[in-house]
Scaffold this motif. Structure first.
Motif, PDB file in Angstrom:
ATOM      1  N   LEU A 137      29.893  72.529  32.286  1.00  0.00           N
ATOM      2  CA  LEU A 137      31.324  72.152  31.397  1.00  0.00           C
ATOM      3  C   LEU A 137      32.431  72.211  32.242  1.00  0.00           C
ATOM      4  O   LEU A 137      33.085  71.053  32.027  1.00  0.00           O
ATOM      5  N   GLU A 138      32.848  73.098  33.053  1.00  0.00           N
ATOM      6  CA  GLU A 138      33.781  72.828  33.912  1.00  0.00           C
ATOM      7  C   GLU A 138      34.107  71.792  34.923  1.00  0.00           C
ATOM      8  O   GLU A 138      34.912  70.951  35.029  1.00  0.00           O
ATOM      9  N   ALA A 139      32.989  71.814  35.563  1.00  0.00           N
ATOM     10  CA  ALA A 139      32.794  70.598  36.640  1.00  0.00           C
ATOM     11  C   ALA A 139      33.011  69.254  36.039  1.00  0.00           C
ATOM     12  O   ALA A 139      33.679  68.540  36.833  1.00  0.00           O
ATOM     13  N   VAL A 140      32.434  68.978  35.128  1.00  0.00           N
ATOM     14  CA  VAL A 140      32.517  67.708  34.532  1.00  0.00           C
ATOM     15  C   VAL A 140      33.678  67.365  33.740  1.00  0.00           C
ATOM     16  O   VAL A 140      34.332  66.431  34.080  1.00  0.00           O
ATOM     17  N   ALA A 141      33.967  68.305  32.660  1.00  0.00           N
ATOM     18  CA  ALA A 141      35.169  67.902  31.865  1.00  0.00           C
ATOM     19  C   ALA A 141      36.527  67.840  32.811  1.00  0.00           C
ATOM     20  O   ALA A 141      37.265  67.094  32.536  1.00  0.00           O
ATOM     21  N   THR A 142      36.619  68.981  33.529  1.00  0.00           N
ATOM     22  CA  THR A 142      38.040  68.873  34.241  1.00  0.00           C
ATOM     23  C   THR A 142      38.092  67.871  35.239  1.00  0.00           C
ATOM     24  O   THR A 142      39.171  67.159  35.372  1.00  0.00           O
ATOM     25  N   HIS A 143      36.838  67.501  35.863  1.00  0.00           N
ATOM     26  CA  HIS A 143      36.833  66.340  36.751  1.00  0.00           C
ATOM     27  C   HIS A 143      36.942  64.856  36.180  1.00  0.00           C
ATOM     28  O   HIS A 143      37.678  64.091  36.708  1.00  0.00           O
ATOM     29  N   ILE A 144      36.672  64.940  34.903  1.00  0.00           N
ATOM     30  CA  ILE A 144      36.882  63.315  34.179  1.00  0.00           C
ATOM     31  C   ILE A 144      38.237  63.624  33.926  1.00  0.00           C
ATOM     32  O   ILE A 144      38.982  62.198  34.195  1.00  0.00           O
ATOM     33  N   ASP A 145      38.861  64.476  33.359  1.00  0.00           N
ATOM     34  CA  ASP A 145      40.386  64.562  33.056  1.00  0.00           C
ATOM     35  C   ASP A 145      41.130  64.177  34.141  1.00  0.00           C
ATOM     36  O   ASP A 145      42.085  63.367  34.380  1.00  0.00           O
ATOM     37  N   LEU A 146      41.075  64.967  35.496  1.00  0.00           N
ATOM     38  CA  LEU A 146      41.963  65.048  36.304  1.00  0.00           C
ATOM     39  C   LEU A 146      41.492  63.785  37.481  1.00  0.00           C
ATOM     40  O   LEU A 146      42.605  63.207  37.754  1.00  0.00           O
ATOM     41  N   GLY A 147      40.329  63.186  37.328  1.00  0.00           N
ATOM     42  CA  GLY A 147      40.014  62.129  37.927  1.00  0.00           C
ATOM     43  C   GLY A 147      40.511  60.861  37.189  1.00  0.00           C
ATOM     44  O   GLY A 147      41.011  59.942  37.824  1.00  0.00           O
ATOM     45  N   VAL A 148      40.742  60.718  35.882  1.00  0.00           N
ATOM     46  CA  VAL A 148      41.438  59.695  35.103  1.00  0.00           C
ATOM     47  C   VAL A 148      42.871  59.497  35.656  1.00  0.00           C
ATOM     48  O   VAL A 148      43.576  58.615  35.801  1.00  0.00           O
ATOM     49  N   VAL A 149      43.529  60.799  35.533  1.00  0.00           N
ATOM     50  CA  VAL A 149      44.951  60.802  36.189  1.00  0.00           C
ATOM     51  C   VAL A 149      45.173  60.281  37.608  1.00  0.00           C
ATOM     52  O   VAL A 149      45.913  59.379  38.003  1.00  0.00           O
ATOM     53  N   LEU A 150      44.118  60.789  38.636  1.00  0.00           N
ATOM     54  CA  LEU A 150      44.306  60.450  39.875  1.00  0.00           C
ATOM     55  C   LEU A 150      44.055  58.825  39.966  1.00  0.00           C
ATOM     56  O   LEU A 150      44.828  58.168  40.607  1.00  0.00           O
ATOM     57  N   LEU A 151      43.163  58.249  39.272  1.00  0.00           N
ATOM     58  CA  LEU A 151      42.817  57.018  39.378  1.00  0.00           C
ATOM     59  C   LEU A 151      43.862  56.197  38.801  1.00  0.00           C
ATOM     60  O   LEU A 151      44.008  54.731  38.953  1.00  0.00           O
ATOM     61  N   HIS A 163      46.413  55.670  41.356  1.00  0.00           N
ATOM     62  CA  HIS A 163      45.888  54.828  42.433  1.00  0.00           C
ATOM     63  C   HIS A 163      44.960  53.512  41.925  1.00  0.00           C
ATOM     64  O   HIS A 163      43.655  53.408  42.142  1.00  0.00           O
ATOM     65  N   PRO A 164      45.768  52.520  41.129  1.00  0.00           N
ATOM     66  CA  PRO A 164      44.988  51.601  40.408  1.00  0.00           C
ATOM     67  C   PRO A 164      44.286  50.472  41.385  1.00  0.00           C
ATOM     68  O   PRO A 164      43.179  50.174  40.848  1.00  0.00           O
ATOM     69  N   GLU A 165      44.998  50.448  42.598  1.00  0.00           N
ATOM     70  CA  GLU A 165      44.348  49.384  43.482  1.00  0.00           C
ATOM     71  C   GLU A 165      43.167  49.904  44.030  1.00  0.00           C
ATOM     72  O   GLU A 165      42.127  49.279  44.138  1.00  0.00           O
ATOM     73  N   GLN A 166      42.758  51.268  44.227  1.00  0.00           N
ATOM     74  CA  GLN A 166      41.635  51.884  44.666  1.00  0.00           C
ATOM     75  C   GLN A 166      40.393  52.039  43.481  1.00  0.00           C
ATOM     76  O   GLN A 166      39.313  51.515  43.686  1.00  0.00           O
ATOM     77  N   ARG A 167      41.092  52.186  42.313  1.00  0.00           N
ATOM     78  CA  ARG A 167      40.156  52.106  41.295  1.00  0.00           C
ATOM     79  C   ARG A 167      39.528  50.757  41.022  1.00  0.00           C
ATOM     80  O   ARG A 167      38.177  50.578  40.750  1.00  0.00           O
ATOM     81  N   ASP A 168      40.465  49.619  40.909  1.00  0.00           N
ATOM     82  CA  ASP A 168      40.019  48.288  40.726  1.00  0.00           C
ATOM     83  C   ASP A 168      38.872  47.586  41.980  1.00  0.00           C
ATOM     84  O   ASP A 168      38.248  47.223  41.654  1.00  0.00           O
ATOM     85  N   ARG A 169      39.274  48.419  43.131  1.00  0.00           N
ATOM     86  CA  ARG A 169      38.580  48.068  44.301  1.00  0.00           C
ATOM     87  C   ARG A 169      37.133  48.357  43.936  1.00  0.00           C
ATOM     88  O   ARG A 169      36.003  47.829  44.209  1.00  0.00           O
ATOM     89  N   VAL A 170      37.011  49.585  43.439  1.00  0.00           N
ATOM     90  CA  VAL A 170      35.417  50.164  43.300  1.00  0.00           C
ATOM     91  C   VAL A 170      34.876  49.641  41.935  1.00  0.00           C
ATOM     92  O   VAL A 170      33.894  49.166  42.010  1.00  0.00           O
TER      93      VAL A 170
END
Length: 393
Positions: free
Chosen positions: A233-247, A250-257
């Motif tokens: 639960l921690e590994a997934v929910a926390t990293h989805i939240d923080l990943g959305v913030v990070l991305l 950095h929208p240019e890297q998100r869009d590149r992917v």
């Protein structure tokens, strides 16, 4: 070396996300530092990549102490207390046994078989989320229920027990005087043990059923299933939240992917490396004296390995402060290493890659509805993720 009165103190208080930790200076000064824990005891904090990795291979470090009630504590949490054994050799044997029993449940074949179901679930949940009034809470209405629903299906928690299971999982992460021992790990172990007994009579294609088939006693099945659920639960929910913030930063890297899915795996690894800036893992104790990083860790002393600090060690990563989806190699320690490597890591990676792809494809403008520097981690919890993440798109 600081005296016991002026040791740096670790905390479970709320911290700004994505901001350098105040512990960064400790890593700069030394690879192994004496600190005071949130519970008030002294411990060794390991801050650098090489030393963390070395200790993850050291059999002299584990979850045992000759006198568990008197063992120095990292935090006051009943689940953490239950992990400490009095017998070092027995603890090593139990760890090895648990891994041998659980590892086949996360084989590449089993994970690939789950892919269509996870993709369908993700699409349905993102479509539902897209209908919500903005701003909407991504944590409450996607990240947390998404991780829970996959865990329930994987582990084998019947629908009738899922509400109770979610409440008990939440209580397991409470720290300090606010924790309710009557609804902590023992209650969750008991619930999952009851489920295991039912699966023996009517097995299904899930982890609990398969563990029962291997001959593991119901009570051990319950404990293993509880540990898997809490970690997953921690590994997934926390990293989805923080990943959305990070991305969103950095929208240019998100869009590149999004334009080049071949880079998706690299993006997930970089989110795993850099989403969290500090946070000690579960406590370990030296069963013998250990010489490392210019200090001697004495037998019985508490050792905390900070994977997040190690993931920003410039001795192991070029320009670690930069978010770079093309980073290679990316030997982060978020999932541990060696005999302590998370066996559920392949599943977590699949869940994260599917969630990010679906969220940003369906909601291309997805971003926090408040400035990222106003977001703080939850306080008073074993896992320092977000309690809420208001987003818009």
């Amino acid at each position: 070396m600081p005296t016991s009165e002026d040791l740096p103190t670790l905390t479970t208080e709320a911290q700004p996300v994505l901001c350098p930790s105040r512990l960064e200076s400790l890593r700069t000064n030394a690879p192994v530092c004496r600190v005071r824990t949130p519970a008030g005891d002294e411990a060794w904090l390991v801050t650098r990549h090489a030393e963390v990795k070395q200790l993850l291979h050291d059999q002299r470090l584990g979850r045992s102490h000759p006198n568990p009630p008197a063992a120095p504590k990292y935090i006051n949490n009943s689940m953490v207390d239950m992990l400490i054994s009095a017998d070092a050799e027995a603890a090593r044997e139990m760890h090895a046994k648990s891994r041998s029993v659980l590892t086949p449940q996360f084989s590449a074949r089993r994970i690939n078989a789950l892919r269509p179901r996870i993709e369908a679930l993700t699409t349905a949940m993102v479509e539902d989320f897209a209908t919500r009034e903005r701003p909407a809470d991504l944590h409450a209405h996607f990240s947390l229920p998404y991780a829970l629903r996959i865990l329930y299906e994987l582990i084998g928690v019947p629908e009738a027990d899922q509400g109770r299971c979610a409440a008990l999982l939440a209580s397991m992460g409470q720290v300090g005087s606010g924790a309710d021992p009557s609804s902590g790990p023992a209650a969750l172990f008991g619930l999952l043990t009851e489920i295991a007994a039912g699966k023996r009579a009517e097995p299904d294609d899930d982890v609990i059923s398969r563990l029962c088939e291997t001959g593991v006693p119901d009570v051990e099945v319950g404990a293993l299933a509880a540990a898997l659920m809490f970690a997953g639960l921690e590994a997934v929910a926390t990293h989805i939240d923080l990943g959305v913030v990070l991305l969103s930063v950095h929208p240019e890297q998100r869009d590149r992917v999004l334009r080049d899915p071949a880079q998706l795996a690299g993006m997930v690894e970089e989110v795993l490396r850099s989403a969290k800036r500090a946070g000690a893992t579960l406590p370990r104790y030296a069963s013998e004296d250990i010489e490392i990083g210019g200090v001697t860790i004495r037998a019985g002393e508490l050792v905390l390995l900070d994977f997040a600090l190690a993931n920003f060690d410039d001795r192991a990563f070029a320009t670690p402060e930069e978010f770079d989806v093309t980073r290679s190699p990316n030997q982060h320690l978020t999932f541990g290493h060696g005999i302590w490597h998370c066996i559920g890591a392949p599943l977590a990676r699949l869940e994260l890659s599917t969630a990010f792809t679906t969220l940003f494809t369906r909601l291309p403008g997805l971003r926090p509805a408040v400035p990222s520097d106003e977001l703080v981690t939850r306080a008073g919890k074993l896992v320092g993720g977000l309690d809420e993440l208001p987003v818009t798109w």
